[in-house]
Design an enzyme around this catalytic site. Structure first.
Site, PDB file in Angstrom:
ATOM      1  CB  CYS A   2     110.184  87.154   4.035  1.00 43.70           C
ATOM      2  SG  CYS A   2     110.254  88.951   4.236  1.00 43.70           S
ATOM      3  NE  ARG A  50     109.699  93.851   1.789  1.00 43.56           N
ATOM      4  CZ  ARG A  50     109.797  95.147   1.588  1.00 43.56           C
ATOM      5  NH1 ARG A  50     109.376  95.662   0.448  1.00 43.56           N
ATOM      6  NH2 ARG A  50     110.334  95.931   2.502  1.00 43.56           N
ATOM      7  CG  LEU A  51     104.690  90.289   6.812  1.00 46.89           C
ATOM      8  CD1 LEU A  51     103.292  90.603   6.299  1.00 46.89           C
ATOM      9  CD2 LEU A  51     104.612  89.394   8.048  1.00 46.89           C
ATOM     10  CD  GLU A  77     112.057  92.431  10.608  1.00 44.81           C
ATOM     11  OE1 GLU A  77     112.909  93.318  10.345  1.00 44.81           O
ATOM     12  OE2 GLU A  77     110.981  92.309   9.990  1.00 44.81           O
ATOM     13  CG  ASP A 100     116.304  94.064   8.229  1.00 45.12           C
ATOM     14  OD1 ASP A 100     115.703  94.199   7.146  1.00 45.12           O
ATOM     15  OD2 ASP A 100     115.871  93.331   9.144  1.00 45.12           O
ATOM     16  CB  ILE A 291      93.086  83.737  23.207  1.00 42.19           C
ATOM     17  CG1 ILE A 291      93.217  84.213  21.762  1.00 42.19           C
ATOM     18  CG2 ILE A 291      92.192  82.506  23.264  1.00 42.19           C
ATOM     19  CD1 ILE A 291      91.915  84.487  21.060  1.00 42.19           C
ATOM     20  N   GLY A 364     106.200  86.662  24.779  1.00 39.95           N
ATOM     21  CA  GLY A 364     107.039  86.387  25.943  1.00 39.95           C
ATOM     22  C   GLY A 364     107.792  85.080  25.857  1.00 39.95           C
TER      23      GLY A 364
END
Length: 630
Positions: A2, A50-51, A77, A100, A291, A364
């Site tokens: 978010c 918010r997402l 998160e 959470d 990509i 990664g």
């Protein structure tokens, strides 16, 4: 994932206008396309974009406990929130949602500030405690999520997830900081202990800041740091087993989401390892995306295809032209501060591709810093071995002289470009590494600066922060010190800034399992020989992944995202180079020497030198300053 914002009056509980907070959050709709919220009380206002990722129906923010004595606005998160919640429920806590975010509130009520040590995740949050009339700002251990803050003239502190959030407040003064321009030119980004706007600060990775009304403005405190001071004595086989278990748990914990989830897949060791462990944990085909470039020497799609077939992923590839400089203004708008890592261009494109099908993507990022995967780590390791063999009284004058005399042969094959090597062997290990991670060396910066701007910069030198970090590192070996500086400075300033801004630009949450703090702490305890072995970095990690990945993936040369910026400034961007040197706002600023800028352009276009990266830096700086300061 978010965006957060807020206002806190430090001395007097003055009213906070909700519309002012709303204007702050409204400038970052990309960080939270699924909703927005504002909460205010005397002396404080919190905002949130918010997402939705977890508890889509019940996780709205800012979130308060039942009596509104604690209120939090949270970006990120907490991956172990279910375990923390279970422990809190055993202690009598009752929850109203499955998010959470609510775990943060209850954990704070139970353990106070010590709760942060229990969180495993990426986060930046602000928690208002009505009982103590205090605001607690916290950023995650590695600096995955950003947090800017500044004091303004009405006695309040303002904060937000991006610089543009603070710029939306009418009392923030917009003045450039000359020291930050020195930092940017030296490093290619503005590090976390600086900001392009004078008076604005960033909460550092692993730091928190407690503001209590009526007690003035304190300094942040660090609650976590990585230490290289201890060495594991376990056998290699036991280390491999422990590493695999840690990686498996880090990946699985980051696969918890109530929305579609996938992964970036470049075909390199790091992203391939993440995808392998995701495939092991998932009953369905993992969604992956790559990509590719239409220039064979830059393209890694065949390696990504190999991994995708091995793990039967739902794989998508899109070819783009490396000549994607048309994105420049989009990037400048999302980074706010000047950011010259040109790999941001393909990073934006891969995030854009991922967002077509998923809302969360695992990356990664972080393994190179933690496990010594960069080529510069190998060079530093070997260079320090050479420094130990030759006494300083011989080494410094000998290699210093060779470095001065040897020509700078940008046009020559790599093995003939020895000037930098000689120069760095004539320096201390810390000085050499500070130069190795830089972009524009000090001598070029001195030539570029006008006399007046050089006076404004004063004695500030960008490399000094890296030298200090290495000299003061909790470490045993020179390689430890280099990695420590990377984790403290390069990782949050460049790599994580790039991933955060480019993923958030398209409303995508990026998660970095290889930056689980337990993995980073484990890697810091490894003997040097388990990080670098022969010509191979990330040695133990590659050995551990031999059970999952083929040799040609594990042991091929590292590529990474490459953009042909030197070519651009001899071709389609030649006019932009001329404009930056002669007609841009930067050229008119009086900060840089006009003759030097013109020679840089002429030498590059004529092929006498390769100044592509410097010209990209100057172009980005010009666009950023114009956007920020008009």
């Amino acid at each position: 994932m978010c965006g957060i914002a807020g206002i806190f009056h430090l001395e007097t509980a003055k009213p906070v206008d909700p519309d002012r907070v709303r204007r702050m959050i409204d400038v970052m709709p990309h960080r939270g396309p699924d909703g927005a919220g504002v909460w205010t009380a005397p002396g404080v206002g919190l905002g949130h974009r918010r997402l939705s990722i977890i508890d889509l129906a019940g996780g709205a923010q800012p979130m308060a406990n039942p009596d509104e004595s604690l209120i939090v606005t949270f970006n990120g998160e907490i991956y172990n929130f279910a375990e923390i919640r279970a422990e809190l429920e055993e202690r009598g806590h009752r929850f109203r949602s499955h998010s959470d975010t609510e775990v943060i509130l209850h954990a704070y009520r139970q353990w106070g500030e010590d709760c942060v040590h229990r969180f495993n995740g990426m986060f930046a949050f602000a928690l208002f405690d009505k009982g103590t009339q205090s605001l607690w700002l916290v950023r995650d251990r590695l600096g995955v999520k950003p947090l800017y803050y500044a004091r303004v003239s009405d006695g309040s502190l303002i904060f937000g997830s991006e610089l543009k959030v603070l710029l939306a407040h009418p009392l923030l003064r917009r003045e450039p900081d000359p020291s930050a321009i020195e930092d940017y030119l030296a490093l290619g980004y503005v590090p976390d202990d600086a900001c392009i706007v004078a008076g604005v600060r960033k909460l550092g990775a692993g730091e928190h800041l407690r503001l209590v009304r009526g007690r003035g403005m304190p300094e942040p405190r660090r609650y976590w740091d990585v230490s290289f001071a201890d060495r594991s004595t376990a056998k290699p086989a036991a280390l491999m087993e422990e590493l695999t278990a840690l990686m498996r748990d880090a990946v699985r914990s980051r696969m918890v989401a109530d929305v579609p989830l996938g992964a970036f897949l470049s075909g390199g060791v790091d992203s391939s390892s993440v995808v392998a462990l995701m495939a092991e944990a998932s009953p369905r085909a993992v969604k992956t995306c790559t990509i590719g470039f239409d220039v064979p020497s830059l393209d890694e799609t065949r390696h990504a295809d190999h991994v995708a077939r091995r793990f039967a992923t739902d794989h998508r590839t899109r070819l783009v032209s490396p000549d994607d400089f048309g994105l420049l203004d989009t990037l400048v708008a999302h980074f706010d501060e000047p950011f010259a890592d040109a790999s941001a261009l393909p990073t934006y494109r891969v995030c854009e591709l991922a967002r077509e099908e998923v809302t969360v993507a695992l990356s990664g990022d972080g393994a190179d810093e933690a496990f010594a995967g960069y080529r510069r780590h190998l060079f530093q390791h070997r260079g320090d071995a050479a420094r130990r063999l030759v006494p300083d009284t011989v080494r410094k004058p000998l290699f210093g002289a060779l470095g001065s005399l040897y020509p700078k042969a940008d046009w020559a094959p790599r093995w003939l470009r020895a000037k930098t090597t000689f120069q760095q062997l004539g320096m201390s290990g810390a000085e050499a590494y500070a130069h190795a991670v830089g972009v524009t060396p000090p001598e070029m910066r001195r030539r570029l600066y006008s006399e007046g701007f050089a006076r404004q910069v004063g004695g500030h030198r960008a490399e000094d922060r890296i030298v200090r970090a290495m000299e003061n590192a909790p470490a045993r070996d020179p390689l430890d010190r280099a990695q420590y500086a990377d984790i403290r400075i390069w990782l949050p300033g460049d790599i994580l800034t790039k991933t955060d801004r480019m993923s958030m630009a398209v409303g995508l949450e990026a998660r970095e399992p290889l930056l689980d703090y337990r993995l980073v702490e484990f890697a810091a305890r490894l003997p040097v020989g388990q990080r670098i072995h022969g010509n191979s970095g990330k040695y133990l990690m590659k050995r551990a992944m031999e059970a999952y990945l083929p040799q040609d993936i594990l042991y091929r040369d590292k590529m990474g995202f490459v953009t042909p910026i030197s070519h651009w400034f001899r071709g389609p961007l030649a006019g932009e180079a001329e404009a930056v040197a002669h007609r841009s706002a930067l050229a008119q600023s009086g900060w840089f020497d006009a003759g030097t800028m013109a020679r840089v352009v002429d030498d590059h276009k004529a092929g006498r030198a390769d100044h592509g990266r410097l010209l990209w830096q100057l172009l980005v700086l010009d666009r950023s300053l114009t956007r920020l300061f008009g």
